[in-house]
Design a protein around this motif. Structure first.
Motif, PDB file in Angstrom:
ATOM      1  N   LEU A  14      -8.625   3.545  -3.788  1.00  0.00           N
ATOM      2  CA  LEU A  14      -9.340   4.244  -2.711  1.00  0.00           C
ATOM      3  C   LEU A  14     -10.562   3.451  -2.275  1.00  0.00           C
ATOM      4  CD1 LEU A  14      -9.247   7.882  -4.120  1.00  0.00           C
ATOM      5  CD2 LEU A  14      -7.901   6.970  -2.242  1.00  0.00           C
ATOM      6  N   ARG A  15     -11.301   2.951  -3.261  1.00  0.00           N
ATOM      7  CA  ARG A  15     -12.508   2.183  -2.926  1.00  0.00           C
ATOM      8  C   ARG A  15     -12.152   0.887  -2.207  1.00  0.00           C
ATOM      9  NH1 ARG A  15     -16.554   5.014  -4.981  1.00  0.00           N
ATOM     10  NH2 ARG A  15     -16.529   5.751  -7.145  1.00  0.00           N
ATOM     11  N   GLU A  16     -11.004   0.310  -2.595  1.00  0.00           N
ATOM     12  CA  GLU A  16     -10.626  -0.964  -1.970  1.00  0.00           C
ATOM     13  C   GLU A  16     -10.101  -0.774  -0.552  1.00  0.00           C
ATOM     14  OE1 GLU A  16     -10.770  -4.202  -2.855  1.00  0.00           O
ATOM     15  OE2 GLU A  16     -11.879  -3.748  -4.687  1.00  0.00           O
ATOM     16  N   HIS A  17      -9.352   0.307  -0.336  1.00  0.00           N
ATOM     17  CA  HIS A  17      -8.617   0.391   0.920  1.00  0.00           C
ATOM     18  C   HIS A  17      -9.103   1.462   1.890  1.00  0.00           C
ATOM     19  CE1 HIS A  17      -5.892  -2.540  -0.485  1.00  0.00           C
ATOM     20  NE2 HIS A  17      -5.413  -1.811  -1.452  1.00  0.00           N
ATOM     21  N   THR A  18      -9.962   2.341   1.435  1.00  0.00           N
ATOM     22  CA  THR A  18     -10.394   3.404   2.348  1.00  0.00           C
ATOM     23  C   THR A  18     -11.913   3.418   2.436  1.00  0.00           C
ATOM     24  OG1 THR A  18     -10.690   5.112   0.684  1.00  0.00           O
ATOM     25  CG2 THR A  18      -8.459   4.817   1.541  1.00  0.00           C
ATOM     26  N   ARG A  19     -12.398   4.159   3.413  1.00  0.00           N
ATOM     27  CA  ARG A  19     -13.847   4.328   3.540  1.00  0.00           C
ATOM     28  C   ARG A  19     -14.233   5.775   3.276  1.00  0.00           C
ATOM     29  NH1 ARG A  19     -16.459   0.123   4.876  1.00  0.00           N
ATOM     30  NH2 ARG A  19     -15.461  -1.647   5.901  1.00  0.00           N
ATOM     31  N   LEU A  20     -13.509   6.402   2.363  1.00  0.00           N
ATOM     32  CA  LEU A  20     -13.789   7.796   2.044  1.00  0.00           C
ATOM     33  C   LEU A  20     -15.170   7.925   1.404  1.00  0.00           C
ATOM     34  CD1 LEU A  20     -10.399   8.931   0.460  1.00  0.00           C
ATOM     35  CD2 LEU A  20     -11.185   9.205   2.806  1.00  0.00           C
ATOM     36  N   ILE A  38     -13.718  10.986  -2.676  1.00  0.00           N
ATOM     37  CA  ILE A  38     -13.056  10.177  -3.698  1.00  0.00           C
ATOM     38  C   ILE A  38     -13.059  10.919  -5.022  1.00  0.00           C
ATOM     39  CG2 ILE A  38     -13.332   8.103  -5.118  1.00  0.00           C
ATOM     40  CD1 ILE A  38     -14.031   6.547  -2.682  1.00  0.00           C
ATOM     41  N   MET A  88      -2.967   6.872  -3.945  1.00  0.00           N
ATOM     42  CA  MET A  88      -2.883   6.557  -2.520  1.00  0.00           C
ATOM     43  C   MET A  88      -1.740   7.319  -1.838  1.00  0.00           C
ATOM     44  SD  MET A  88      -5.218   4.270  -1.555  1.00  0.00           S
ATOM     45  CE  MET A  88      -4.616   3.258  -0.227  1.00  0.00           C
ATOM     46  N   ARG A 127       0.829  -1.201   0.000  1.00  0.00           N
ATOM     47  CA  ARG A 127       0.000   0.000   0.000  1.00  0.00           C
ATOM     48  C   ARG A 127       0.859   1.245   0.000  1.00  0.00           C
ATOM     49  NH1 ARG A 127      -5.078  -1.185   3.982  1.00  0.00           N
ATOM     50  NH2 ARG A 127      -5.134  -3.394   3.419  1.00  0.00           N
TER      51      ARG A 127
END
Lengths: 257, 232
Positions: free
Chosen positions: B71-77, B82, B122, B46
């Protein structure tokens, strides 16, 4: 002679190794399934559309013809014994227990299995899987499992559609064309066909769905990442699925009887 | 840097553990990456951004979603955030207007720029470029070279660039390693490399056909083969 033995032995070892690796892969897919169903449900739905919904046309058209041909064959044979009224039974037995699941699986391999294998293979050849790895996203979870589940979910539904349309095809030919009594056709069928017969068909379609989807994603995921390799993986998907489906068909039938 | 087949891409794959070394260790920030399990490896990755040779965009997603993917895979933004981040990164590579296009509609150079935006999204500590300049037109090339340089300076990241474009590398690199036959043949700043007297370095830096690296793949004698005297 020794060379021959060695070749046979190497082939056997190679086969067992591939078979074992495939089983580990299968367990891995099952392991990832619950999380995928919860967190990537949308991807699974998209794949049910890809593998299932897009196969409906070929399933319906083939079902209609297969049902019709069964009606024709059954009629021409049963007529000799003045047993035309039992055409419905014959068509239903053949479709529900054998032909429905088997032909659906073979059509599925040709339509959806090849698409899955070549898509995954090409993703590999164009570094998309490696790119996911580098973005710390497991490509098996993101790419393979949703496609596998899409196939597994679609197969029984496609089989049900195939069988239903097949029965209608049988009706068209036997009743509308050849003049078998419509009441006899359907009532004989309903009286004779038992739930266990339907269950046999359902079990088969579930197993074939697992087998066909597993072979397709396995071949795609392990394809040699070149144009030639992907082509070969696609071909092998159909060949291996066909053999495996017919093998399991025999085994399940033997076990049920 | 290094001639084709010198092992540059293999080295990158080793650094990112797409390949596992037969011997030796690869140490990043004090950790031997050979000993990491998958979870630790993913945590390390990452911090990487990687630009693949041909972009390696996901063909079933459009440009926007490709850049948003990590971003969609690793964060909850939130979607709003996003969108903001993705458009910023796309703007940096000049492709904000192509956000709705599919990868198949892009030219090779555009795909590479989208992939660069995705690699940056990222905010990685280490950016790895595999042949970033191949097939770019001069305008995009200039922009990308400046972008690489600027990101390095303003964000304080480490960039590893694999290339054989001597001129472009000299513009961006603080330190270059010249690889040949799986070994480091020379290293130093572009200035130092230029001054090196080794034949290999001179051949490579000046693009000469004659030198330690043979242009011709080993073959039988030219004249003999043309005259059919090689027995074929």
């Amino acid at each position: 002679m020794i060379a021959l033995l060695r070749d046979v032995f190497t082939t056997l070892v190679l086969f067992l190794r591939t078979f074992g690796a495939m089983n580990i892969f299968f367990l891995q897919l099952l392991l990832y399934t619950p999380a995928t169903m919860v967190r990537r449900f949308r991807l699974v739905v998209a794949q049910v559309h890809n593998a299932g919904a897009l196969s409906i046309v070929i399933i319906i058209v083939s079902g209609l013809f297969v049902g019709g041909v069964l009606g024709l064959q059954a009629y021409s044979n049963l007529e000799r014994f003045n047993a035309e009224d039992t055409v419905g039974i014959f068509v239903a037995f053949a479709l529900v227990k054998e032909i429905g699941p088997v032909i659906s699986a073979l059509l599925f391999a040709g339509r959806a299995g090849t698409a899955l294998a070549s898509e995954i293979g090409l993703m590999k050849a164009t570094d998309q899987l490696a790119a996911m790895e580098m973005m710390a996203v497991n490509p098996v979870r993101r790419v393979v499992v949703p496609r596998f589940l899409g196939g597994v979910i679609s197969m029984p539904i496609l089989t049900a559609i195939f069988t239903t349309v097949g029965l209608l095809g049988g009706h068209l030919v036997a009743v509308e064309l050849l003049g078998v009594d419509v009441g006899a056709f359907w009532q004989q069928m309903q009286q004779t066909l038992e739930l266990s017969d339907v269950n046999e068909g359902i079990i088969k379609s579930l197993v074939f769905g697992l087998v066909a989807s597993l072979v397709a994603v396995w071949e795609g995921y392990n394809a040699i990442p070149t144009a030639e390799g992907v082509g070969r993986a696609t071909t092998r998907t159909v060949v291996v699925t066909a053999i495996a489906v017919l093998f399991f068909d025999f085994m399940i039938t033997a076990a049920v009887l | 840097m290094g001639p084709s087949g010198a092992g540059k891409t293999t080295l990158l794959q080793l650094i990112t553990r797409q390949l596992v070394p037969d011997r030796g260790h690869i140490i990043i920030d004090g950790t031997d990456i050979g000993t990491l399990n998958q979870k630790e490896l993913y945590a390390l990755r990452r911090r990487f951004g990687m630009l693949f040779q041909h972009g390696a965009l996901l063909t079933d997603l459009n440009v926007f979603e490709n850049v948003a993917f990590p971003l969609r895979e690793h964060t909850r933004l939130s979607n709003r955030l996003i969108r903001h981040v993705v458009l910023t990164k796309l703007h940096a590579v000049g492709l904000r207007g192509a956000a709705d296009m599919m990868p198949r509609e892009l030219s090779g150079g555009m795909a590479r720029r989208v992939a660069l935006a995705r690699a940056m999204v990222m905010d990685p500590d280490i950016l790895i470029y595999d042949e970033p300049f191949v097939g770019l037109d001069p305008i995009s090339m200039g922009v990308i070279v400046r972008l690489v340089r600027r990101m390095n300076e303003s964000l304080g990241i480490t960039s590893i660039v694999v290339s054989h474009d001597v001129k472009e590398i000299n513009e961006v690199a603080d330190c270059s390693y010249l690889i040949s036959n799986g070994k480091v043949a020379a290293s130093g700043s572009p200035e130092e490399l230029r001054k090196q007297s080794s034949k290999l370095v001179r051949q490579f830096m000046h693009g000469m056909a004659d030198g330690p690296v043979a242009f011709h793949y080993p073959a039988p004698d030219y004249e003999e083969q043309l005259l059919g005297r090689d027995g074929k």
